[in-house]
Design an enzyme around this catalytic site. Structure first.
Site, PDB file in Angstrom:
ATOM      1  N   GLU A  56       0.859  -1.245   0.075  1.00 21.00           N
ATOM      2  CA  GLU A  56      -0.293   0.166  -0.116  1.00 21.00           C
ATOM      3  C   GLU A  56       0.781   1.330  -0.053  1.00 21.00           C
ATOM      4  OE1 GLU A  56      -1.992  -1.591   3.336  1.00 21.00           O
ATOM      5  OE2 GLU A  56      -3.989  -1.277   2.305  1.00 21.00           O
ATOM      6  N   GLU A 109      -4.184  -9.555   2.834  1.00 19.40           N
ATOM      7  CA  GLU A 109      -5.385  -9.456   3.754  1.00 19.40           C
ATOM      8  C   GLU A 109      -6.444 -10.358   4.086  1.00 19.40           C
ATOM      9  OE1 GLU A 109      -3.916  -6.931   1.846  1.00 19.40           O
ATOM     10  OE2 GLU A 109      -3.021  -5.452   3.107  1.00 19.40           O
TER      11      GLU A 109
HETATM   12  N1  COA Z   1       3.484  -8.108  11.611  1.00 22.53           N
HETATM   13  C1  COA Z   1       4.040  -8.653  12.569  1.00 22.53           C
HETATM   14  N2  COA Z   1       5.436  -9.180  12.551  1.00 22.53           N
HETATM   15  C2  COA Z   1       5.730  -9.814  11.239  1.00 22.53           C
HETATM   16  C3  COA Z   1       4.893  -9.430  10.206  1.00 22.53           C
HETATM   17  C4  COA Z   1       3.854  -8.587  10.309  1.00 22.53           C
HETATM   18  N3  COA Z   1       2.951  -8.174   9.463  1.00 22.53           N
HETATM   19  N4  COA Z   1       5.611  -9.997   9.373  1.00 22.53           N
HETATM   20  C5  COA Z   1       6.557 -10.594   9.596  1.00 22.53           C
HETATM   21  N5  COA Z   1       6.713 -10.543  10.928  1.00 22.53           N
HETATM   22  C6  COA Z   1       7.783 -11.002  11.940  1.00 22.53           C
HETATM   23  C7  COA Z   1       7.334 -12.571  12.347  1.00 22.53           C
HETATM   24  O1  COA Z   1       6.428 -12.633  13.382  1.00 22.53           O
HETATM   25  C8  COA Z   1       8.877 -12.899  12.487  1.00 22.53           C
HETATM   26  O2  COA Z   1       9.100 -12.412  14.121  1.00 22.53           O
HETATM   27  P1  COA Z   1       9.191 -13.624  15.188  1.00 22.53           P
HETATM   28  O3  COA Z   1      10.496 -14.307  14.676  1.00 22.53           O
HETATM   29  O4  COA Z   1       9.890 -12.631  16.425  1.00 22.53           O
HETATM   30  O5  COA Z   1       8.195 -14.291  15.250  1.00 22.53           O
HETATM   31  C9  COA Z   1       9.858 -12.171  11.632  1.00 22.53           C
HETATM   32  O6  COA Z   1       8.851 -10.972  11.092  1.00 22.53           O
HETATM   33  C10 COA Z   1      10.045 -12.987  10.307  1.00 22.53           C
HETATM   34  O7  COA Z   1       8.774 -13.451   9.782  1.00 22.53           O
HETATM   35  P2  COA Z   1       8.487 -15.114   9.569  1.00 22.53           P
HETATM   36  O8  COA Z   1       6.948 -15.110   9.519  1.00 22.53           O
HETATM   37  O9  COA Z   1       9.134 -15.745  10.514  1.00 22.53           O
HETATM   38  O10 COA Z   1       9.377 -15.083   8.124  1.00 22.53           O
HETATM   39  P3  COA Z   1       8.865 -16.438   7.148  1.00 22.53           P
HETATM   40  O11 COA Z   1       9.856 -16.449   6.196  1.00 22.53           O
HETATM   41  O12 COA Z   1       8.451 -17.636   7.756  1.00 22.53           O
HETATM   42  O13 COA Z   1       7.533 -15.765   6.157  1.00 22.53           O
HETATM   43  C11 COA Z   1       5.999 -14.116   5.526  1.00 22.53           C
HETATM   44  C12 COA Z   1       7.546 -14.491   5.739  1.00 22.53           C
HETATM   45  C13 COA Z   1       6.113 -12.682   4.924  1.00 22.53           C
HETATM   46  C14 COA Z   1       5.395 -14.873   4.389  1.00 22.53           C
HETATM   47  C15 COA Z   1       5.438 -14.036   6.848  1.00 22.53           C
HETATM   48  O14 COA Z   1       6.218 -13.038   7.699  1.00 22.53           O
HETATM   49  C16 COA Z   1       4.055 -13.249   6.994  1.00 22.53           C
HETATM   50  O15 COA Z   1       3.039 -13.792   6.395  1.00 22.53           O
HETATM   51  N6  COA Z   1       3.966 -12.086   7.084  1.00 22.53           N
HETATM   52  C17 COA Z   1       2.590 -11.352   7.476  1.00 22.53           C
HETATM   53  C18 COA Z   1       2.432 -10.636   6.124  1.00 22.53           C
HETATM   54  C19 COA Z   1       1.051 -10.020   6.059  1.00 22.53           C
HETATM   55  O16 COA Z   1      -0.130 -10.601   6.159  1.00 22.53           O
HETATM   56  N7  COA Z   1       0.855  -8.618   6.020  1.00 22.53           N
HETATM   57  C20 COA Z   1      -0.282  -8.011   5.946  1.00 22.53           C
HETATM   58  C21 COA Z   1      -0.988  -7.625   7.210  1.00 22.53           C
HETATM   59  S1  COA Z   1      -2.340  -6.807   7.107  1.00 22.53           S
END
Ligand code: COA
Length: 282
Positions: free
Chosen positions: A117, A137
């Site tokens: 965004e 989302e």
């Molecule tokens: N909010 C809060 N924390 C987030 C985050 C988010 N949007 N995206 C990543 N993180 C954090 C994870 O919790 C993790 O921290 P932790 O180890 O303390 O738990 C760290 O960032 C690394 O992310 P992780 O999920 O372990 O990496 P991954 O390679 O397994 O996955 C993603 C990567 C991007 C697929 C996954 O992090 C994800 O789905 N993130 C959310 C994306 C999302 O839906 N965004 C829109 C929100 S409205």
């Protein structure tokens, strides 16, 4: 305490770096507030003529809103979630969209949810070939909240946007280019040089004229063509009495490069004879 947004000046360009790499630069409330306050400072600082926004670390531009944090706001109730989460995020993207200095997103990695965004909202964006975009989302059972249901359809068209919004599928930088979400895609190592080069090609021009074009385009896009033309005329009227416009016109007629200083304040422009060649309009 770690600075959630790093700020560095390179000539007249402020480089702002979202700095929560261990959280993939997720947009916590504090990070959004910090970014907003830096934008306030930059807006009134005549020494800054453009902004580049990027993400710290190897993986992410931003993985979007901080899910744990806004999940607590949702648990608190709808009013709290709207106030603390939705309005804050919308304030950020609206500020970036309407900023009177060019903001260039240098998308260095994941641009997911709020990260996507931000890319939609800023006027210019360059993506690394390592970037990856998504509007996930829907997978959380919610609509995007930082303008993602509004700006992507305007950029990419309704059906293309809806496919991404309703599936949550990730998409490549090449697809982002096709959709008009980014201006170009470059090899990862070229990302910052390309963003700086774009910034410099803009900041070489009158800062006041740059602001007037940004305003005319951004405000005009959200209005009818008739209203947009009024905005355009209003922006020209703001430029007409400035030393910058006088200097731009005089320089062309005198076959020399324009020299701007005083950033468009009426009567403060200076002339400089820099040779006989007329500025090449191409
Ligand atoms: N909010 C809060 N924390 C987030 C985050 C988010 N949007 N995206 C990543 N993180 C954090 C994870 O919790 C993790 O921290 P932790 O180890 O303390 O738990 C760290 O960032 C690394 O992310 P992780 O999920 O372990 O990496 P991954 O390679 O397994 O996955 C993603 C990567 C991007 C697929 C996954 O992090 C994800 O789905 N993130 C959310 C994306 C999302 O839906 N965004 C829109 C929100 S409205």
């Amino acid at each position: 305490m770690t600075d959630l947004v790093l700020s560095e000046m390179r000539e007249h360009v402020a480089i702002l770096t979202l700095n929560r790499p261990d959280k993939l630069n997720a947009l916590s409330y504090a990070l959004i507030d910090r970014l907003l306050s830096l934008l306030d400072l930059i807006e009134t600082d005549d020494g800054v003529r453009a902004v580049i926004l990027t993400g710290a670390g190897e993986r992410a531009f931003s993985a979007g809103a901080d899910i744990r944090e806004f999940s607590s706001s949702v648990a608190e109730g709808t009013d709290a979630a709207l106030r603390d989460f939705v309005m804050r995020g919308q304030r950020l993207t609206a500020r970036l969209e309407a900023f009177r200095k060019p903001v260039i997103a240098a998308v260095n990695g994941l641009a997911i949810g709020g990260g996507c965004e931000i890319t939609e909202a800023v006027p210019l964006a360059i993506a690394s070939d390592r970037a990856l975009f998504a509007k996930p989302e829907i997978k959380l059972a919610m609509p995007p909240t930082f303008g993602g249901t509004q700006r992507l359809p305007r950029l990419a068209g309704r059906k293309r946007a809806l496919e991404l919004l309703l599936t949550g599928d990730a998409f490549s930088p090449a697809r982002a280019l096709e959709l008009g979400l980014v201006n170009k895609v470059v090899p990862h190592a070229r990302l910052m040089p390309a963003a700086l080069d774009l910034a410099r090609r803009i900041t070489a021009h009158s800062q006041a004229a740059v602001a007037s074009i940004l305003t005319a385009v951004t405000r005009g896009l959200n209005q009818s063509i008739a209203e947009g033309l009024l905005v355009e005329a209003e922006q020209f009227a703001r430029m007409a009495p400035t030393a910058h416009l006088r200097e731009g016109l005089d320089a062309w007629m005198e076959r020399r490069q324009p020299a701007y200083d005083g950033h468009g304040q009426t009567g403060r422009g200076t002339r400089r004879q820099t040779g006989r060649a007329r500025a090449n309009p191409l």
